[in-house]
Design a protein around this motif. Structure first.
Motif, short mmCIF file in Angstrom:
data_model
loop_
_atom_site.label_atom_id
_atom_site.label_comp_id
_atom_site.label_asym_id
_atom_site.label_seq_id
_atom_site.Cartn_x
_atom_site.Cartn_y
_atom_site.Cartn_z
N ALA B 313 7.20 1.83 -5.82
CA ALA B 313 5.86 1.24 -6.51
C ALA B 313 6.22 0.26 -7.71
CB ALA B 313 5.23 2.53 -7.27
N PRO B 314 5.55 -0.63 -8.01
CA PRO B 314 5.98 -1.64 -8.82
C PRO B 314 6.05 -1.09 -10.40
CG PRO B 314 3.53 -2.14 -8.48
CD PRO B 314 4.00 -0.91 -7.51
N ASP B 315 7.01 -1.88 -11.19
CA ASP B 315 7.00 -1.64 -12.76
C ASP B 315 7.48 -0.32 -12.97
OD1 ASP B 315 5.82 -4.22 -13.43
OD2 ASP B 315 3.84 -3.35 -12.62
N CYS B 316 8.37 0.12 -12.14
CA CYS B 316 8.98 1.58 -12.52
C CYS B 316 10.49 1.28 -13.20
CB CYS B 316 9.05 2.52 -11.44
SG CYS B 316 7.64 2.82 -10.66
N ASP B 317 10.90 2.37 -13.98
CA ASP B 317 12.24 2.27 -14.50
C ASP B 317 12.87 3.62 -13.85
OD1 ASP B 317 11.25 0.36 -16.15
OD2 ASP B 317 11.56 1.49 -18.06
N SER B 318 14.32 3.31 -13.78
CA SER B 318 15.03 4.60 -13.30
C SER B 318 16.48 4.52 -13.99
CB SER B 318 15.34 4.83 -11.88
OG SER B 318 16.18 3.82 -11.27
N ARG B 319 16.97 5.49 -14.55
CA ARG B 319 18.16 5.50 -15.42
C ARG B 319 18.86 6.64 -15.10
NH1 ARG B 319 16.28 1.45 -16.35
NH2 ARG B 319 15.87 0.50 -18.05
N GLN B 320 20.15 6.11 -14.59
CA GLN B 320 21.15 7.18 -13.94
C GLN B 320 22.23 6.95 -14.91
OE1 GLN B 320 21.97 7.32 -9.73
NE2 GLN B 320 20.44 5.71 -9.30
N PHE B 321 22.53 8.24 -15.50
CA PHE B 321 23.79 8.32 -16.09
C PHE B 321 24.76 9.52 -15.65
CE2 PHE B 321 20.50 6.70 -19.05
CZ PHE B 321 20.99 5.23 -19.18
N TYR B 322 25.84 9.34 -14.99
CA TYR B 322 26.44 10.28 -14.58
C TYR B 322 28.04 10.26 -15.01
CZ TYR B 322 23.79 13.79 -11.93
OH TYR B 322 22.92 14.88 -11.52
N LYS B 323 28.57 11.29 -15.55
CA LYS B 323 29.81 11.35 -15.83
C LYS B 323 30.75 12.55 -15.49
CE LYS B 323 29.93 8.91 -20.44
NZ LYS B 323 30.01 9.06 -21.67
N GLY B 324 31.91 12.28 -14.91
CA GLY B 324 32.83 13.47 -14.40
C GLY B 324 33.94 13.58 -15.45
N ILE B 325 34.57 14.96 -15.42
CA ILE B 325 35.66 15.08 -16.11
C ILE B 325 36.21 15.99 -15.08
CG2 ILE B 325 36.52 16.23 -18.25
CD1 ILE B 325 34.43 15.57 -19.82
N LEU B 326 37.71 15.49 -14.69
CA LEU B 326 38.36 16.28 -13.59
C LEU B 326 39.70 16.32 -14.09
CD1 LEU B 326 36.60 13.68 -10.78
CD2 LEU B 326 36.02 16.47 -11.12
N ASN B 327 39.99 17.77 -13.66
CA ASN B 327 41.44 18.04 -14.13
C ASN B 327 42.06 18.81 -12.70
OD1 ASN B 327 43.49 18.65 -15.60
ND2 ASN B 327 42.72 20.37 -16.74
N ASP B 328 43.12 18.91 -13.03
CA ASP B 328 44.07 19.79 -12.03
C ASP B 328 44.02 18.88 -10.62
OD1 ASP B 328 44.85 21.64 -13.85
OD2 ASP B 328 43.10 22.99 -13.31
N GLN B 329 43.54 19.70 -9.36
CA GLN B 329 43.35 19.05 -8.17
C GLN B 329 41.88 18.80 -7.75
OE1 GLN B 329 46.27 21.01 -9.08
NE2 GLN B 329 45.51 22.35 -7.69
N SER B 330 41.09 19.04 -8.96
CA SER B 330 39.75 18.85 -8.42
C SER B 330 39.46 17.44 -8.12
CB SER B 330 38.77 19.36 -9.77
OG SER B 330 38.97 18.50 -11.02
N ARG B 331 38.16 17.44 -7.49
CA ARG B 331 37.62 16.02 -6.91
C ARG B 331 36.23 16.09 -7.19
NH1 ARG B 331 38.63 14.16 -0.79
NH2 ARG B 331 37.72 12.10 -0.97
N GLY B 332 35.76 14.83 -7.66
CA GLY B 332 34.50 14.57 -7.73
C GLY B 332 34.08 13.50 -6.89
N VAL B 333 32.66 13.51 -6.45
CA VAL B 333 32.04 12.60 -5.64
C VAL B 333 30.90 12.13 -6.48
CG1 VAL B 333 31.25 11.72 -3.41
CG2 VAL B 333 33.03 13.46 -3.65
N PHE B 334 30.64 10.84 -6.39
CA PHE B 334 29.31 10.38 -6.80
C PHE B 334 28.87 9.17 -6.01
CE2 PHE B 334 26.63 7.20 -9.04
CZ PHE B 334 25.55 8.23 -9.78
N THR B 335 27.81 9.50 -5.50
CA THR B 335 26.97 8.36 -4.79
C THR B 335 25.63 7.95 -5.33
OG1 THR B 335 28.00 9.31 -2.56
CG2 THR B 335 26.15 7.76 -2.32
#
Ligand SMILES: Nc1ncnc2c1ncn2[C@@H]1O[C@H](COP(=O)(O)OP(=O)(O)OP(=O)(O)O)[C@@H](O)[C@H]1O
Ligand SMILES: [Mg+2]
Lengths: 259, 449
Positions: B313-335
């Motif tokens: 729809a017109p005139d909409c706002d979206s705000r995405q703020f994602y942060k990752g903190i990754l240690n060891d062998q961990s893995r993050g994915v952000f799409t």
């Protein structure tokens, strides 16, 4: 015989990542308790490098010479151990840290030093009282403590906050790297009064500056001229006056003083 | 209740017949369609763009049962999962089963939420308030393109139904606490929550996943459908602290009518493999959506975040703020997928994904996916990945803080911005403490938020 506060002998420093680049080529400097020294020198002469090496920055490697602080060799100590021993560096460019309030940061720092000294940690009320006293002494608004560390601070506010931190930590040696740069005349006066309020028989200061102006407010006992990684001249405060007349030309550098 | 007697992979479990009470049978066509969709879609492989960075082999190889007997769990243990200082109402599920004995009683709910607000377990709504829930349940998931959504449709079990009537503001947050215990066999559950905020209504819901054992293996495949009518405000929190041996797939579907405001706050701390889907559709003009998230991985955790923000729809706002903190062998994915339909003129979409890697082996895959079919659109996106800034560490150390404390404070500072966006201070405080507890060598660091 009194032990020097700081005793630097024949200090040679090169870049850790690029050992071909030597920045300091044998610096000697001795600061006795109660003394104020000033280092002046053209851009790129190694003033900030000296300051950072004293504070324990790892980007630099000492290839020759020694640094003694209150009689102890500190070259193997980490930056935190040096700070807790009483050495303070006021940064030329303090970093902004969003997400940590100045209050939280300083509470942690004060208690880290107390733990290192074998004292009990201060509780929240004692810390706040201490901060208030120092804010009054250094003439910084107490509200500054509620903001994030340096975040959005003006250039002048950052410099004042550095001096405030030194007062809060009660460091005995203050190395002020161009604390006067970018200050208007009022801020310069406030910062200078703050520093003067900390001067005492056992405190020492090393003022790195381009301007004689600062030295009219904080009168140094000794002035050194650093050119291309070496101290080329030392003397009393008259050295700063002379430098203002002659510039660095007598030292083979063609650049106006205060650049 | 069905207890599997033989090994059952997830595909087989959904086909086991269940004793579905007669009063729920009107949902059977929906369940059947879900089963068909599941069979049609099949498990995603690497060619499936949406699952490119997340390997489901371990999940597919696990034998699951669809339910277990009620676990023996004390009120004390449950109390330990309360959010300190938060004045909420709590509905407790243990291994997917609603626990009346551990939940706040209906009269407390009525008292705290108001008598005109419906807040009950999903099966109660299905059986007793069909007219109330039928227009909503499954409406946002009816045509699934993801196998886990299909699985959820096929397996609708229990969850929470909340309906806030027109113009009503509910001050007390609804806390949906899902506790997993160690079971003889891994259990797969499919919680579904349906949240309806009528015109101008306000409500806050917390979905909270915890465990009594980090060895517990299970799957929580949760779906939440949010319907925010015109001018409604819905704040949704997903606090995921599953067992580090468990699988969690959480999907938040939201439908925003004109000038609705939906905030989604997500913090992923636990889980072995987590997939967090946030799927809002801004369907009415001037709707606003905040999508705020933090994923903190260590060990070999895999934390996958898939956003799909549809501006319809017109005139909409979206705000995405994602942060990752990754240690060891961990893995993050952000799409971060943003779809701007042709009608959605004057869309204002912002997306930011920032990652901090604490070790050489930690990894992150971040990708924006913009599909813009309107011509008057403001859309900014950015992603960064870096380590803790050594200049900042030096600054803190030069004030006497040890390297460990300096780093912990800086990592915390990185995350703090996201906490700052959360409206509920007690949640901020709890999350900050839990995050700090997860940081290497940060013991003793106390930070006020
Ligand atoms: N970490 C570093 N990496 C590369 N070069 C460096 C580094 N630190 C210092 N240098 C170089 O060493 C020299 C001295 O720099 P330094 O910052 O100490 O000068 P300065 O006297 O403080 O100058 P200014 O008056 O401009 O502040 C310069 O040529 C600088 O580029
Ligand atoms: Mg400099």
């Amino acid at each position: 015989m009194t032990t020097p506060l700081l005793d630097i002998k024949n200090l040679h420093v090169r870049l850790e990542d690029d050992p071909a680049v030597e920045i300091l080529h044998g610096v000697d400097l001795r600061i006795m308790p109660g003394e104020v020294h000033s280092i002046m020198g053209p851009n790129g002469s190694g003033k900030s490098t000296l300051a950072q090496v004293l504070a324990g920055k790892e980007d630099y490697e000492i290839t020759e010479g020694t640094i003694a602080f209150q009689g102890e060799d500190i070259t193997e100590l980490g930056p935190d151990e040096r700070a807790n021993a009483g050495l303070f560096l006021a940064f030329q460019y303090p970093v902004e840290i969003p997400g940590v309030s100045a209050m939280q940061f300083l509470k942690a720092a004060v208690n880290a030093k107390r733990v290192a000294e074998g004292k009990d940690e201060l509780d929240a009320a004692q810390l706040l009282k201490h901060f208030r006293e120092k804010a009054t002494q250094i003439n910084v608004p107490y509200e500054m403590l509620k903001r994030n560390v340096n975040e959005g601070f003006s250039g002048g506010e950052k410099k004042r906050f550095e001096i405030f931190q030194m007062a809060v930590l009660g460091s005995v040696l203050g190395i002020l790297d161009e604390t006067d740069s970018g200050l208007d005349i009022d801020a310069l006066r406030i910062v200078s009064e703050g520093v003067n309020s900390m001067r005492s028989a056992d405190h020492g200061f090393l003022l790195i500056t381009h301007y004689n102006r600062l030295l009219e407010y904080i009168v140094p006992d000794h002035v050194h001229i650093l050119v291309k990684g070496k101290i080329v001249k030392s003397g009393g405060k008259e050295v700063a006056h002379e430098l203002e007349q002659t510039g660095y030309a007598p030292f083979g550098v063609h650049e106006p003083v205060g650049a | 209740m069905t207890l599997a007697t033989e090994p059952h992979k997830l595909d087989a479990v959904i086909d086991t017949s269940r004793d579905i009470p007669e009063c729920q049978s009107w949902l059977n066509p929906f369940r059947d369609a879900g089963r068909e969709a599941f069979n049609r879609l099949g498990w995603p492989d690497r060619r499936n763009e949406s699952w490119r960075f997340t390997n489901l082999d371990a999940l597919k190889a696990t034998n699951f049962v669809s339910a277990v007997d009620d676990a023996d769990i004390s009120a004390n243990t449950v109390g330990g999962f309360a959010i300190p200082e938060l004045d909420d109402v709590t509905l407790v599920f243990v291994n997917g089963r609603f626990r009346e004995d551990l939940s706040d009683a209906p009269d407390k709910l009525a008292n705290k939420l108001g008598t005109n607000v419906t807040c009950c377990r999903l099966t109660e709504a299905i059986c007793q308030h069909r007219e109330s829930i039928e227009p909503f349940i499954g409406k946002l998931t009816a045509d699934p393109d993801d196998v886990f959504t299909a699985l959820s449709n096929a397996s609708v079990e229990d969850g929470v139904f909340i309906r806030v009537p027109r113009g009503v503001t509910v001050d007390t947050p609804v806390h949906i606490l899902s506790i997993a215990t160690e079971t003889d066999e891994p259990v797969a559950t499919h919680p579904r929550n349906v949240i309806v905020a009528e015109e101008g209504a306000h409500v806050t819901v917390l979905e909270h996943y915890v465990t009594t054992s980090d060895d517990a293996v299970y799957l929580n495949n949760a779906v939440t459908e949010v319907f925010a009518d015109a001018e409604a405000v819905v704040h949704h929190y997903l606090l995921e602290k599953e067992s580090e041996s468990a699988f969690n797939v959480s999907s938040l579907f939201a439908h925003l009518a004109e000038h609705a405001d939906v905030h989604s706050h997500t913090v992923l701390l636990g889980g072995k493999l987590v997939r967090n889907n946030v799927l809002p559709t801004l369907a009415g003009p001037r709707a606003h959506c905040l999508i705020n998230g933090l994923y903190v991985g260590h060990g070999d955790q895999h934390l996958d975040n898939a956003m799909r923000v549809n501006h319809a729809a017109p005139d909409c706002d979206s705000r995405q703020f994602y942060k990752g903190i990754l240690n060891d062998q961990s893995r993050g994915v952000f799409t971060g997928r943003i779809i701007v339909d042709q009608v959605a003129q004057r869309t204002d979409a912002v997306q930011s994904n920032r990652n901090m890697l604490l070790s050489d082996d930690a990894r992150v895959n971040a990708r924006p996916q913009l599909e813009i079919y309107a011509d008057d659109v403001k859309c900014t996106h950015g992603c960064t990945t870096g380590a803790v800034d050594p200049e900042n560490v030096f600054y803190f150390m030069s004030r006497g803080l040890s390297e460990d404390v300096a780093r912990a404070m800086l990592i915390y500072a990185f995350a703090a911005e996201g906490f700052g966006r959360m409206e509920l201070a007690p949640v901020r405080q709890l999350l900050a403490a839990e995050m700090i507890a997860k940081l290497p060598k940060a013991q003793g660091l106390s930070i006020e938020v």
